[in-house]
Design a protein around this motif. Structure first.
Motif, PDB file in Angstrom:
ATOM      1  N   SER A  78       0.848  -1.351   0.118  1.00 32.33           N
ATOM      2  CA  SER A  78       0.107   0.001   0.025  1.00 32.33           C
ATOM      3  C   SER A  78       0.851   1.206   0.047  1.00 32.33           C
ATOM      4  N   GLY A  79       0.361   2.520  -0.448  1.00 28.15           N
ATOM      5  CA  GLY A  79       1.034   3.724  -0.360  1.00 28.15           C
ATOM      6  C   GLY A  79       1.523   4.244  -1.689  1.00 28.15           C
ATOM      7  N   GLY A  80       1.014   3.513  -2.658  1.00 30.91           N
ATOM      8  CA  GLY A  80       1.418   4.021  -3.945  1.00 30.91           C
ATOM      9  C   GLY A  80       0.711   5.173  -4.385  1.00 30.91           C
ATOM     10  N   GLY A  81       1.084   5.587  -5.543  1.00 35.71           N
ATOM     11  CA  GLY A  81       0.150   6.709  -6.199  1.00 35.71           C
ATOM     12  C   GLY A  81       1.097   7.589  -6.795  1.00 35.71           C
ATOM     13  N   LEU A  82       0.583   8.746  -7.407  1.00 34.57           N
ATOM     14  CA  LEU A  82       1.171   9.884  -7.958  1.00 34.57           C
ATOM     15  C   LEU A  82       1.754  10.976  -7.508  1.00 34.57           C
ATOM     16  N   VAL A  83       3.161  11.263  -7.807  1.00 33.94           N
ATOM     17  CA  VAL A  83       3.877  12.238  -7.050  1.00 33.94           C
ATOM     18  C   VAL A  83       4.861  13.052  -7.978  1.00 33.94           C
ATOM     19  N   GLN A  84       5.060  14.355  -7.714  1.00 31.74           N
ATOM     20  CA  GLN A  84       5.670  15.047  -8.376  1.00 31.74           C
ATOM     21  C   GLN A  84       7.334  14.767  -8.128  1.00 31.74           C
ATOM     22  N   ALA A  85       8.097  15.184  -9.251  1.00 31.43           N
ATOM     23  CA  ALA A  85       9.499  14.787  -8.980  1.00 31.43           C
ATOM     24  C   ALA A  85       9.915  15.579  -7.886  1.00 31.43           C
ATOM     25  N   GLY A  86      10.795  14.986  -7.243  1.00 32.70           N
ATOM     26  CA  GLY A  86      11.393  15.596  -5.743  1.00 32.70           C
ATOM     27  C   GLY A  86      10.277  15.380  -4.477  1.00 32.70           C
ATOM     28  N   GLY A  87       9.375  14.740  -4.824  1.00 34.42           N
ATOM     29  CA  GLY A  87       8.404  14.530  -3.705  1.00 34.42           C
ATOM     30  C   GLY A  87       8.902  13.145  -2.863  1.00 34.42           C
ATOM     31  N   SER A  88       7.926  12.847  -2.061  1.00 32.45           N
ATOM     32  CA  SER A  88       8.067  11.676  -1.178  1.00 32.45           C
ATOM     33  C   SER A  88       7.022  10.779  -1.224  1.00 32.45           C
ATOM     34  N   LEU A  89       7.223   9.399  -0.994  1.00 31.54           N
ATOM     35  CA  LEU A  89       6.134   8.534  -0.954  1.00 31.54           C
ATOM     36  C   LEU A  89       6.568   7.428   0.179  1.00 31.54           C
ATOM     37  N   ARG A  90       5.932   6.763   0.892  1.00 33.92           N
ATOM     38  CA  ARG A  90       5.964   5.503   1.874  1.00 33.92           C
ATOM     39  C   ARG A  90       5.423   4.548   1.328  1.00 33.92           C
ATOM     40  N   LEU A  91       6.090   3.351   0.867  1.00 38.64           N
ATOM     41  CA  LEU A  91       5.267   2.148   0.718  1.00 38.64           C
ATOM     42  C   LEU A  91       5.196   1.158   1.781  1.00 38.64           C
ATOM     43  N   LYS A 128      12.254  10.540  -8.541  1.00 33.86           N
ATOM     44  CA  LYS A 128      12.619  11.043  -9.839  1.00 33.86           C
ATOM     45  C   LYS A 128      11.655  10.341 -10.956  1.00 33.86           C
ATOM     46  N   PRO A 129      11.509  10.949 -12.055  1.00 35.44           N
ATOM     47  CA  PRO A 129      10.570  10.212 -13.184  1.00 35.44           C
ATOM     48  C   PRO A 129      11.064   8.829 -13.283  1.00 35.44           C
ATOM     49  N   GLU A 130      12.234   8.376 -13.145  1.00 39.13           N
ATOM     50  CA  GLU A 130      12.687   7.230 -13.766  1.00 39.13           C
ATOM     51  C   GLU A 130      12.338   6.287 -12.469  1.00 39.13           C
ATOM     52  N   ASP A 131      11.988   6.679 -11.342  1.00 36.21           N
ATOM     53  CA  ASP A 131      11.517   5.766 -10.245  1.00 36.21           C
ATOM     54  C   ASP A 131      10.122   5.042 -10.426  1.00 36.21           C
ATOM     55  N   THR A 132       9.361   5.579 -11.369  1.00 38.67           N
ATOM     56  CA  THR A 132       8.197   5.148 -11.761  1.00 38.67           C
ATOM     57  C   THR A 132       8.125   3.811 -12.435  1.00 38.67           C
ATOM     58  N   SER A 146       8.024 -15.347  -1.590  1.00 38.39           N
ATOM     59  CA  SER A 146       6.641 -14.956  -1.395  1.00 38.39           C
ATOM     60  C   SER A 146       6.618 -13.318  -1.852  1.00 38.39           C
ATOM     61  N   TRP A 147       5.800 -13.004  -2.895  1.00 41.59           N
ATOM     62  CA  TRP A 147       5.481 -11.688  -3.364  1.00 41.59           C
ATOM     63  C   TRP A 147       4.235 -11.018  -3.079  1.00 41.59           C
ATOM     64  N   GLY A 148       4.183  -9.767  -3.136  1.00 41.01           N
ATOM     65  CA  GLY A 148       3.100  -9.044  -2.844  1.00 41.01           C
ATOM     66  C   GLY A 148       2.279  -8.840  -4.528  1.00 41.01           C
ATOM     67  N   GLN A 149       1.307  -8.331  -4.582  1.00 38.93           N
ATOM     68  CA  GLN A 149       0.679  -8.233  -6.083  1.00 38.93           C
ATOM     69  C   GLN A 149       1.126  -6.779  -6.888  1.00 38.93           C
ATOM     70  N   GLY A 150       1.833  -6.002  -6.088  1.00 38.98           N
ATOM     71  CA  GLY A 150       2.524  -5.120  -6.625  1.00 38.98           C
ATOM     72  C   GLY A 150       1.649  -3.770  -6.544  1.00 38.98           C
ATOM     73  N   ILE A 151       2.415  -2.444  -6.485  1.00 39.82           N
ATOM     74  CA  ILE A 151       1.664  -1.184  -6.651  1.00 39.82           C
ATOM     75  C   ILE A 151       2.305  -0.242  -7.368  1.00 39.82           C
ATOM     76  N   GLN A 152       1.525   0.717  -8.093  1.00 38.96           N
ATOM     77  CA  GLN A 152       2.144   1.569  -8.771  1.00 38.96           C
ATOM     78  C   GLN A 152       2.509   2.569  -8.409  1.00 38.96           C
ATOM     79  N   VAL A 153       3.730   3.301  -8.760  1.00 41.09           N
ATOM     80  CA  VAL A 153       4.168   4.365  -8.294  1.00 41.09           C
ATOM     81  C   VAL A 153       4.509   5.282  -9.357  1.00 41.09           C
ATOM     82  N   THR A 154       4.082   6.476  -9.666  1.00 35.36           N
ATOM     83  CA  THR A 154       4.218   7.399 -10.907  1.00 35.36           C
ATOM     84  C   THR A 154       4.592   8.577 -10.196  1.00 35.36           C
ATOM     85  N   VAL A 155       6.033   8.943 -11.030  1.00 33.19           N
ATOM     86  CA  VAL A 155       6.601  10.178 -10.727  1.00 33.19           C
ATOM     87  C   VAL A 155       6.486  11.222 -11.773  1.00 33.19           C
ATOM     88  N   SER A 156       5.710  12.216 -11.882  1.00 37.05           N
ATOM     89  CA  SER A 156       5.677  13.125 -12.928  1.00 37.05           C
ATOM     90  C   SER A 156       6.964  13.901 -12.848  1.00 37.05           C
TER      91      SER A 156
END
Length: 122
Positions: free
Chosen positions: A7-20, A87-91, A111-121
């Motif tokens: 959980s915790g993925g989503g869309l963020v601008q370059a330079g921003g932060s997310l916590r998965l 960075k955008p390349e972290d998408t 063991s693996w999770g189902q995956g979550i999208q992270v998009t950096v604009s």
């Protein structure tokens, strides 16, 4: 086998932060090494970070070193990936994983999770 849910993925601008976060159920994760991998379309799954069962050892891909921090709370059965200076390349789709071996190799994690999208604009 342990079941993992990110959980915790989503869309963020370059330079921003997310916590998965990665919540585990089933068997306790305290005896497992944990890791994060990511994948973009047409490419193989790429190692991001790993942490030993007790949390005392960590390893990072060069591309994220100094920006990402992996951690775990065995009592909460949860693994985290704090991502700063994105960075955008972290998408990518990010996957958490658990395995018997502290490793950079996807094949060492059973063991693996189902995956979550992270998009950096940009």
């Amino acid at each position: 086998q342990v079941q993992l849910v990110e959980s915790g993925g989503g869309l963020v601008q370059a330079g921003g932060s997310l916590r998965l976060s990665c919540a585990a159920s089933g068997r306790t994760i305290s005896s497992y090494a944990m890791g994060w991998f990511r994948q973009t379309p047409g490419k193989e799954r790429e190692f991001v970070a790993a942490i030993t069962w007790g949390g005392f050892g960590t390893d990072y891909a060069d591309s994220v070193k100094g920006r990402f921090t992996i951690s775990r709370d065995n009592a909460k059965r949860t693994e985290y990936l704090q991502m700063n200076s994105l960075k955008p390349e972290d998408t990518a789709v990010y996957y958490c994983a658990a395995g018997q071996k502290f490793s950079r190799l996807a094949n060492d994690f059973g063991s693996w999770g189902q995956g979550i999208q992270v998009t950096v604009s940009a």
